[in-house]
Design a protein around this motif. Structure first.
Motif, PDB file in Angstrom:
ATOM      1  N   LEU A 202       6.627   6.058  -3.554  1.00  0.00           N
ATOM      2  CA  LEU A 202       6.730   4.839  -2.734  1.00  0.00           C
ATOM      3  C   LEU A 202       7.456   5.147  -1.430  1.00  0.00           C
ATOM      4  CD1 LEU A 202       7.553   2.148  -5.433  1.00  0.00           C
ATOM      5  CD2 LEU A 202       5.578   2.146  -3.899  1.00  0.00           C
TER       6      LEU A 202
ATOM      7  N   ASP B  65      -2.093  10.386   6.882  1.00  0.00           N
ATOM      8  CA  ASP B  65      -3.035  11.495   7.063  1.00  0.00           C
ATOM      9  C   ASP B  65      -4.016  11.219   8.195  1.00  0.00           C
ATOM     10  OD1 ASP B  65      -2.685  13.101   4.237  1.00  0.00           O
ATOM     11  OD2 ASP B  65      -2.457  10.938   4.015  1.00  0.00           O
TER      12      ASP B  65
ATOM     13  N   TRP C 125      -3.864   2.191   3.240  1.00  0.00           N
ATOM     14  CA  TRP C 125      -2.419   2.262   2.961  1.00  0.00           C
ATOM     15  C   TRP C 125      -2.044   3.650   2.419  1.00  0.00           C
ATOM     16  CZ3 TRP C 125       0.134   1.814  -2.126  1.00  0.00           C
ATOM     17  CH2 TRP C 125       1.536   1.721  -2.018  1.00  0.00           C
TER      18      TRP C 125
ATOM     19  N   CYS D 198       2.388  -2.633   0.984  1.00  0.00           N
ATOM     20  CA  CYS D 198       1.513  -2.275  -0.142  1.00  0.00           C
ATOM     21  C   CYS D 198       0.555  -3.417  -0.475  1.00  0.00           C
ATOM     22  CB  CYS D 198       2.374  -1.963  -1.362  1.00  0.00           C
ATOM     23  SG  CYS D 198       1.384  -1.784  -2.837  1.00  0.00           S
TER      24      CYS D 198
ATOM     25  N   ARG E  75      -1.046  10.497  -4.005  1.00  0.00           N
ATOM     26  CA  ARG E  75      -0.457   9.511  -3.094  1.00  0.00           C
ATOM     27  C   ARG E  75      -0.118   8.194  -3.773  1.00  0.00           C
ATOM     28  NH1 ARG E  75      -3.387  13.061  -0.544  1.00  0.00           N
ATOM     29  NH2 ARG E  75      -2.926  13.673   1.595  1.00  0.00           N
TER      30      ARG E  75
ATOM     31  N   TYR F  76       7.239   7.602   0.385  1.00  0.00           N
ATOM     32  CA  TYR F  76       6.388   8.244   1.381  1.00  0.00           C
ATOM     33  C   TYR F  76       5.435   7.268   2.076  1.00  0.00           C
ATOM     34  CZ  TYR F  76       7.775  12.689  -0.802  1.00  0.00           C
ATOM     35  OH  TYR F  76       8.474  13.753  -1.275  1.00  0.00           O
ATOM     36  N   LEU F  77       5.357   6.053   1.541  1.00  0.00           N
ATOM     37  CA  LEU F  77       4.338   5.114   2.045  1.00  0.00           C
ATOM     38  C   LEU F  77       4.961   3.955   2.811  1.00  0.00           C
ATOM     39  CD1 LEU F  77       2.338   5.130  -1.282  1.00  0.00           C
ATOM     40  CD2 LEU F  77       1.447   5.971   0.900  1.00  0.00           C
ATOM     41  N   SER F  78       4.124   3.271   3.575  1.00  0.00           N
ATOM     42  CA  SER F  78       4.636   2.134   4.343  1.00  0.00           C
ATOM     43  C   SER F  78       4.940   0.971   3.394  1.00  0.00           C
ATOM     44  CB  SER F  78       3.599   1.710   5.381  1.00  0.00           C
ATOM     45  OG  SER F  78       2.760   0.729   4.832  1.00  0.00           O
ATOM     46  N   PRO F  79       5.765   0.027   3.811  1.00  0.00           N
ATOM     47  CA  PRO F  79       6.131  -1.074   2.911  1.00  0.00           C
ATOM     48  C   PRO F  79       4.997  -2.064   2.655  1.00  0.00           C
ATOM     49  CG  PRO F  79       7.590  -0.964   4.846  1.00  0.00           C
ATOM     50  CD  PRO F  79       6.462  -0.039   5.106  1.00  0.00           C
TER      51      PRO F  79
END
Ligand code: SF4
Ligand code: SF4
Lengths: 518, 403
Positions: free
Chosen positions: B382, B272, B267, B389, B308, B384-387
């Motif tokens: 948050l 990257d 996640w 989690c 991250r 920057y990241l996919s939902p």
């Protein structure tokens, strides 16, 4: 749980991330070779000129960086993180100053296209292993991230084309570089064992320069024997190089020496870069020692290469090997080690056996073992202790001068362990010199103290041998008049159990040339 | 005197005769230094499997100036970083400071380390000083006379590649067979027990860190990551700086025990890997190309993880005075962490003395920044990241976290 509702929803005003990225050189392409000059450095001017011969032979444009100067230290310190060891600072500073000068004369873009920098690396957690991290930080600082820097792994002779094919690390290149390094060592040995005794000041340096230039041409004109085994066989068996060394020997024959000058013999050891270097980086300590009436025993790079390929010592490096034939590999490595020594001795022979022989790595290991385990990696490892004890037991020098960079990790460890060695061998003269780059007086005066005792011992030994042989300086002088060949730089004085050259010379005349009976 | 005779005099040999086979009465002292901090579970289980009872395995105390003064004075042989310099005090304490005398002083020369990054980096070796520290320190106890022998202690310093498990049995058998009267099979069993204990501890510690992160995720709370070498856990080396921060209610994670579960790292590093920046979540070649040194590699990976991970809003970097390994990493690690606006504070040049007042003021500053910006940092990261989690639902319901 409010936070979870916003996952993945980048607010409109949120800037994209630019993650930190390590330096990666853009490719150096094959077709750029004619326009690009390879920069390199880190050894002595002799080694570097001979390396240039090989690079020119392989049709590369190549230029060594200018010799290290004191202001490289400031330039390096300015651009890299605080606390680096002085070899890192000096070499980074040297590159920085060169690039700054070039940029001032042209432009950043032009410099980035015109030069690439080739440096040793990829050999462990310290030593050169991280040099390039500092170089890249300095390139960032200079706004020259576009400038290309490549690593040359020390343990692979055939790495193929790297980073775009502009530079191909193949067997002919690697063998040429290694031969160049060995020749640089052999010439350094000649230089240091001659200059302190030369009758005409400056003659050694002149002959040395002429020899280097001559050998540069030998490397530049090296015939092509293919890219693989043909070239390997040729390098090992040809007379091309040994004949060239014989020519060099003739040049040195012209130098007249006086070996009755009693000098303290000082063996230089220490961190690789610092001990090899000749210049401001180590306070010009080798020249300084000569001025202080010492004969320097320089540290050959060949010993480091020997360490790198020695099968017992390097077993650890093969621990991840997936080879199906580990035994065969081990046998090959053993053969390679023997061939290496044989080759070095062949070159020595062509120089009338004047240069020092390589120490037996097994013996260095055994000598060091009670004090420093041979598999401890970093820097010169156990060799510093091994070399000091080797010189002591075999009476190869009156004293050891160990050059240790301030804040060097491995060196501090072996210097600490030397306390135990000194406890066991209290009469071993050992001068660990910490080099910061900018505290010359302190370092040299420390060395001076031990050197005084070394000189006293040298004189004592000389008197002892005169007494033992019943010879006098006058008697020897008369003999030399009748036998001028004994005053030639190429007249070999065998090691007859004394640390100093003068004492060995007297005993040699007495025993081998029958002077005592005359 | 023949040279050979001289050599045999000074051969590496145990200071006194090897102990008897029955090991129940043997007392082993271990210097609590350097990478023993991250491998002591191995050593304890190894010794226990050999029949040495728990109460006969003693560690030297945490590093302290008093320890150095009382037991290490005059034994230092060179000036270097404090984590190595202080070892004289530990040896001295084990030799002179035990009510019940030890028979063996064990101080391994650890060459390589087990690492979560194994297989993704060039190597996982230790710092040259970590490896060679024992040789350096022992010199201070042998240079004038053999202090170990005088105290009926066998000094044992096996060279061991704990990161290369296939080598360990042979290495420990060769170096310790005379010390403990070992045979090969029992050494192999003891090594296996050692690794089992080490692995089990590491797994639990990583799970604990994950629990903390899950708690932070579910409660919208920030935490702090310590980027340091394992021995900065020693109160005398790291000066408990993280403890001061924890006292303000911020959970603390150590990079050595960051969770490496697939769901979580996939996640965090999804983008990257997708863009080809790295080959796997454990690949650090995007930020650090000379990835030989285990602790340094992990510091770099920890910095990447921290930048991250939304709930790690602050990174504390600890570094000892004159640490040559840390030196080239200062700028890269800071830049890695700060790329996402994560707070970064460095406590460098740590030495023997706790810079009390200075730390207090800095801790207050950090707490101020944390309370002011954590919320914003969490939100930004948050974004920057996919939902998806994986921490949104805690894997363990008993994720009780004490702060
Ligand atoms: S051996 Fe010492 S001086 Fe050389 S690079 Fe390593 S730390 Fe620096
Ligand atoms: S990593 Fe740094 S602090 Fe640790 S032993 Fe090496 S030099 Fe010393």
């Amino acid at each position: 749980m409010a936070q979870l509702t916003t996952i993945g929803q980048l607010p409109l005003n949120q800037p994209p991330i630019h993650h930190y990225t390590a330096y990666r050189p853009r490719p150096f392409k094959r077709e750029e070779r004619d326009k690009v000059t390879i920069l390199y450095g880190g050894l002595t001017w002799k080694h570097e000129r001979l390396i240039q011969g090989t690079l020119h032979n392989m049709k590369y444009n190549a230029e060594p960086l200018p010799n290290i100067a004191r202001d490289d230290l400031d330039a390096g310190k300015e651009l890299i993180d605080v606390g680096a060891c002085c070899p890192t600072i000096f070499t980074t500073g040297s590159l920085v100053n060169f690039l700054k000068k070039e940029v001032a004369a042209s432009s950043k873009g032009e410099v980035a296209n015109k030069y690439v920098f080739l440096t040793a690396g990829a050999c462990g957690p310290c030593r050169f292993g991280q040099y390039h991290e500092s170089y890249s930080m300095a390139l960032d600082g200079l706004g020259l991230r576009d400038f290309r820097m490549f690593l040359l792994a020390q343990d692979e002779l055939d790495q193929g084309p790297s980073g775009g094919g502009g530079l191909e690390i193949n067997l002919p290149l690697s063998l040429g570089l290694i031969w160049g390094i060995l020749f640089g060592d052999l010439l350094s040995d000649l230089e240091y064992l001659t200059r302190p005794y030369e009758i005409n000041p400056g003659q050694t340096d002149q002959v040395l320069k002429a020899s280097v230039e001559y050998l540069y041409r030998v490397f530049r004109e090296r015939p092509d024997h293919g890219a693989k085994y043909g070239t390997l066989a040729w390098h090992l068996l040809t007379n091309y190089f040994t004949n060239a060394l014989r020519e060099v020997c003739k040049m040195w024959d012209a130098i007249e020496v006086d070996r009755l000058r009693v000098k303290a013999r000082v063996k230089i050891t220490g961190e690789f870069w610092l001990q090899t270097h000749e210049g401001d980086g180590n306070y010009n300590i080798k020249r300084w020692l000569e001025q202080e009436d010492a004969e320097v025993v320089p540290p050959p790079v060949a010993v480091w290469l020997h360490y790198l390929l020695h099968p017992t010592i390097r077993k650890l490096e093969h621990r991840h090997s997936t080879s199906k034939h580990p035994r065969l590999e081990q046998t090959l490595l053993q053969a390679l080690e023997r061939i290496y020594r044989w080759t070095y001795n062949r070159f020595r022979k062509a120089l009338a056996d004047l240069p020092n022989e390589l120490p037996d790595q097994e013996e260095l290991r055994e000598l060091a073992e009670p004090f420093y385990h041979f598999e401890l990696r970093g820097g010169e490892g156990h060799m510093l202790i091994g070399k000091a004890l080797h010189a002591y037991h075999h009476k190869k020098a009156h004293m050891i001068c160990e050059l240790s960079p301030y804040s060097c990790m491995p060196n501090t460890m072996s210097i600490g362990s030397m306390a135990n060695v000194i406890g066991k061998y209290p009469d071993l003269l050992y001068a660990p010199i910490e080099v910061k780059g900018d505290s010359e007086v302190h370092a040299l005066s420390r060395c001076q103290m031990i050197l005084t005792e070394a000189k006293r011992r040298a004189h004592e030994q000389f008197q002892e041998v005169l007494k033992k042989t019943g010879l006098t300086v006058e008697k020897i002088r008369k003999y030399e008049e009748r036998h001028p060949e004994t005053r030639r730089a190429t007249h070999r004085v065998p090691h007859l159990g004394y640390s100093g050259t003068a004492a060995n010379y007297v005993l040699h005349l007495a025993q081998d040339r029958g002077l005592a009976r005359a | 005197m023949p040279f050979q005779t001289l050599r045999t005099w000074f051969e590496r040999k145990p200071s006194v005769a090897p102990p008897p086979k029955d090991r129940s009465q043997l007392r082993v002292g271990i210097a609590r230094v350097l990478n023993v901090w991250s491998t002591h579970q191995f050593w304890v289980a190894f010794l226990k499997e050999l029949g040495i009872s728990s109460e006969n395995i003693v560690f030297s105390s945490d590093t302290s100036e008093e320890q150095g003064r009382e037991f290490g004075k005059g034994r230092g042989t060179v000036d270097c970083c404090y984590p190595v310099k202080c070892i004289s005090g530990h040896y001295g304490e084990l030799v002179f400071g035990q009510k019940k005398k030890i028979n063996i002083l064990l101080s391994p020369m650890i060459h390589s380390l087990p690492s979560i990054l194994h297989g993704h980096v060039v190597d996982t070796v230790t710092c040259t000083r970590v490896m060679a520290g024992p040789e350096n320190i022992k010199a201070g106890f042998l240079k004038e006379r053999d202090v170990f022998a005088e105290n009926d202690i066998v000094y044992a310093s096996p060279f061991v590649s704990l990161g290369d498990r296939h080598m360990v049995t042979e290495q420990l058998f060769t170096s310790l067979k005379d010390v403990f009267d070992l045979d090969l099979e029992e050494t192999a069993r003891a090594v296996q027990a050692g690794f089992q204990a080490l692995d089990s501890f590491t797994t639990k510690a990583r799970q604990r860190s994950r629990d903390i992160l899950a708690w932070c995720a579910q409660n919208g709370k920030p935490c702090i990551l310590v980027l340091a070498r394992p021995y900065h856990m020693d109160p005398g080396i790291g000066h408990e700086i993280e403890g001061e921060l924890q006292a303000h209610g911020y959970p603390i994670l150590w990079l050595q025990y960051l969770p490496g579960d697939d769901d979580l790292v996939n996640w965090l590093f999804e983008e990257d890997v997708k863009t080809g920046r790295i080959k796997s979540p454990f690949d650090i070649s995007d930020v650090w190309t000379s990835s030989y040194s285990s602790n340094t590699n992990e510091i770099m990976w920890g910095a990447k993880f921290a930048t991250r991970c939304p709930w790690i809003t602050c990174v504390i970097r600890l570094s000892s005075y004159e640490c040559g390994m840390d030196q080239p990493t200062y700028t890269p690690s800071q830049k890695i962490v700060e790329a996402t606006g994560t707070l970064y504070f460095k406590f460098g040049d740590l030495d023997s003395t706790k810079p009390g007042g200075g730390i207090k003021i800095r801790v207050e500053t950090i707490v101020h920044y944390l309370s002011k910006y954590s919320e914003e940092i969490i939100q930004r990261k948050l974004g920057y990241l996919s939902p998806d989690c994986p921490l949104a639902v805690a894997r363990r319901s008993d994720a009780a976290v004490s702060t």
